[in-house]
Write a protein that holds these residues in place. Sequence first.
Motif, PDB file in Angstrom:
ATOM      1  N   ALA A   1      17.622 -18.480 -28.196  1.00 47.39           N
ATOM      2  CA  ALA A   1      18.222 -18.103 -29.479  1.00 47.39           C
ATOM      3  C   ALA A   1      18.183 -19.262 -30.464  1.00 47.39           C
ATOM      4  CB  ALA A   1      19.659 -17.634 -29.262  1.00 47.39           C
ATOM      5  N   TRP A   2      18.625 -20.457 -30.033  1.00 48.10           N
ATOM      6  CA  TRP A   2      18.656 -21.534 -31.013  1.00 48.10           C
ATOM      7  C   TRP A   2      17.278 -22.121 -31.288  1.00 48.10           C
ATOM      8  CZ3 TRP A   2      17.318 -26.265 -28.961  1.00 48.10           C
ATOM      9  CH2 TRP A   2      17.653 -26.556 -27.636  1.00 48.10           C
TER      10      TRP A   2
ATOM     11  N   LEU B   1      24.503 -25.258 -34.784  1.00 49.01           N
ATOM     12  CA  LEU B   1      25.805 -25.611 -34.202  1.00 49.01           C
ATOM     13  C   LEU B   1      26.913 -24.695 -34.719  1.00 49.01           C
ATOM     14  CD1 LEU B   1      25.621 -29.516 -34.330  1.00 49.01           C
ATOM     15  CD2 LEU B   1      25.314 -28.032 -32.342  1.00 49.01           C
ATOM     16  N   LEU B   2      26.924 -24.441 -36.014  1.00 47.31           N
ATOM     17  CA  LEU B   2      27.972 -23.607 -36.593  1.00 47.31           C
ATOM     18  C   LEU B   2      27.849 -22.156 -36.123  1.00 47.31           C
ATOM     19  CD1 LEU B   2      30.373 -23.553 -38.552  1.00 47.31           C
ATOM     20  CD2 LEU B   2      28.758 -22.998 -40.373  1.00 47.31           C
ATOM     21  N   ALA B   3      26.624 -21.634 -36.099  1.00 52.02           N
ATOM     22  CA  ALA B   3      26.423 -20.245 -35.678  1.00 52.02           C
ATOM     23  C   ALA B   3      26.787 -20.061 -34.208  1.00 52.02           C
ATOM     24  CB  ALA B   3      24.969 -19.835 -35.916  1.00 52.02           C
ATOM     25  N   SER B   4      26.405 -21.011 -33.359  1.00 57.28           N
ATOM     26  CA  SER B   4      26.712 -20.883 -31.930  1.00 57.28           C
ATOM     27  C   SER B   4      28.203 -21.038 -31.670  1.00 57.28           C
ATOM     28  CB  SER B   4      25.925 -21.931 -31.133  1.00 57.28           C
ATOM     29  OG  SER B   4      26.249 -23.249 -31.560  1.00 57.28           O
TER      30      SER B   4
ATOM     31  N   ILE C   1      27.160 -25.130 -20.521  1.00 55.82           N
ATOM     32  CA  ILE C   1      26.793 -23.869 -19.865  1.00 55.82           C
ATOM     33  C   ILE C   1      26.227 -22.861 -20.862  1.00 55.82           C
ATOM     34  CG2 ILE C   1      27.647 -21.888 -18.562  1.00 55.82           C
ATOM     35  CD1 ILE C   1      29.686 -23.717 -17.262  1.00 55.82           C
ATOM     36  N   VAL C   2      26.967 -22.625 -21.934  1.00 56.73           N
ATOM     37  CA  VAL C   2      26.557 -21.585 -22.881  1.00 56.73           C
ATOM     38  C   VAL C   2      25.303 -21.994 -23.652  1.00 56.73           C
ATOM     39  CG1 VAL C   2      27.252 -20.274 -24.912  1.00 56.73           C
ATOM     40  CG2 VAL C   2      28.899 -20.694 -23.080  1.00 56.73           C
ATOM     41  N   MET C   3      25.311 -23.173 -24.237  1.00 62.37           N
ATOM     42  CA  MET C   3      24.182 -23.585 -25.075  1.00 62.37           C
ATOM     43  C   MET C   3      22.850 -23.676 -24.309  1.00 62.37           C
ATOM     44  SD  MET C   3      24.939 -23.673 -28.208  1.00 62.37           S
ATOM     45  CE  MET C   3      23.712 -24.689 -29.013  1.00 62.37           C
ATOM     46  N   PRO C   4      22.823 -24.244 -23.081  1.00 68.32           N
ATOM     47  CA  PRO C   4      21.543 -24.227 -22.352  1.00 68.32           C
ATOM     48  C   PRO C   4      21.059 -22.819 -22.024  1.00 68.32           C
ATOM     49  CG  PRO C   4      23.009 -25.888 -21.433  1.00 68.32           C
ATOM     50  CD  PRO C   4      23.822 -25.086 -22.395  1.00 68.32           C
TER      51      PRO C   4
ATOM     52  N   MET D   1      22.919 -15.346 -31.986  1.00 68.65           N
ATOM     53  CA  MET D   1      23.639 -16.099 -30.973  1.00 68.65           C
ATOM     54  C   MET D   1      24.614 -15.209 -30.207  1.00 68.65           C
ATOM     55  SD  MET D   1      22.994 -19.346 -30.525  1.00 68.65           S
ATOM     56  CE  MET D   1      22.171 -20.733 -31.290  1.00 68.65           C
ATOM     57  N   LYS D   2      25.322 -14.352 -30.899  1.00 67.26           N
ATOM     58  CA  LYS D   2      26.281 -13.473 -30.230  1.00 67.26           C
ATOM     59  C   LYS D   2      25.580 -12.532 -29.252  1.00 67.26           C
ATOM     60  CE  LYS D   2      29.817  -9.975 -31.063  1.00 67.26           C
ATOM     61  NZ  LYS D   2      29.198  -8.942 -30.203  1.00 67.26           N
TER      62      LYS D   2
END
Length: 289
Positions: free
Chosen positions: A209-210, A103-106, A201-204, A172-173
């Motif tokens: 990556a995650w 969560l923090l990295a994303s 949108i971004v996380m899915p 993540m970046k």
Amino acid sequence: MKMMAVFRTPKKLNRSFTVSFLLFVLLAFFGAFMALPLVYAVNNAFKPLDELFIFPPRFFVKNPTLENFLDLISLMGNSWVPLSRYIANTLLITIVGTVGHILLASAAAYPLAKYRFLGSKTLFSIVVLALMFSPHVTATPNYLIMSWLGWVNTHASIIIPALAFPLGLFLMKQFMEQIPDALLEAAKIDGANEYRIYWTIVMPNVKPAWLTLMILQFPMLWGSDGGSFIYSENLKTLNFALGQITAGGIARAGVGAAVALLLMIVPISLFIISQSSVIETMATSGMKD
């Protein structure tokens, strides 16, 4: 002037059955070779002591037994700190550290990937530079910082440094930069705020990556023994407790083999469960503007 449509048929792979079969055999050989350490560890866990010390070593167990696991249960039962406490400490460190890091990295990678602000390139350069340092190099500064904050001999001394693992932000970046800006602009036009865009949108779209971070971070925290940060026996992890048992000498070689299997099986099971999702999302996540 006449217009002519040219239709191109997809190019077929020109490879004979013999070549395909040989490639399959070669890949199967390397796959079996890479699985040998795991197979050997599983067999060792069920070997009696006479088979563990036989020379030359025997790869497969001949007379399987559960005595190693029963001895482990008996030894842990005689400990003044219950086994459940060690397991709870390990799960707390592993789950909070892994989920918190993702969560923090994303959340930190999203503005670095999609916005240009003063110092953004410098911040990312610092992250890339941090990747070059071994954890052994930063061990002393980490201890000094944890001591200054008063977090030594707490679970936070293991969890907080794990949250700042630089590989997570870098990975993540790189994935978030592949998301089309037009997709995010369309969501803003529809009335979505930044938090909704990030979460829905971004996380899915950066699932590979995650999931990869989860596979990397989970075994590292699962195998942590607290090191020089945790002194209290009530706060120790499962890896430390099992390591103390196996330090009893040759007589506990069988218990040590059972311990090795137990420490391996959880991260390997996580990898087996999640690897199909990683491969699937990587195959379907390529997007272009």
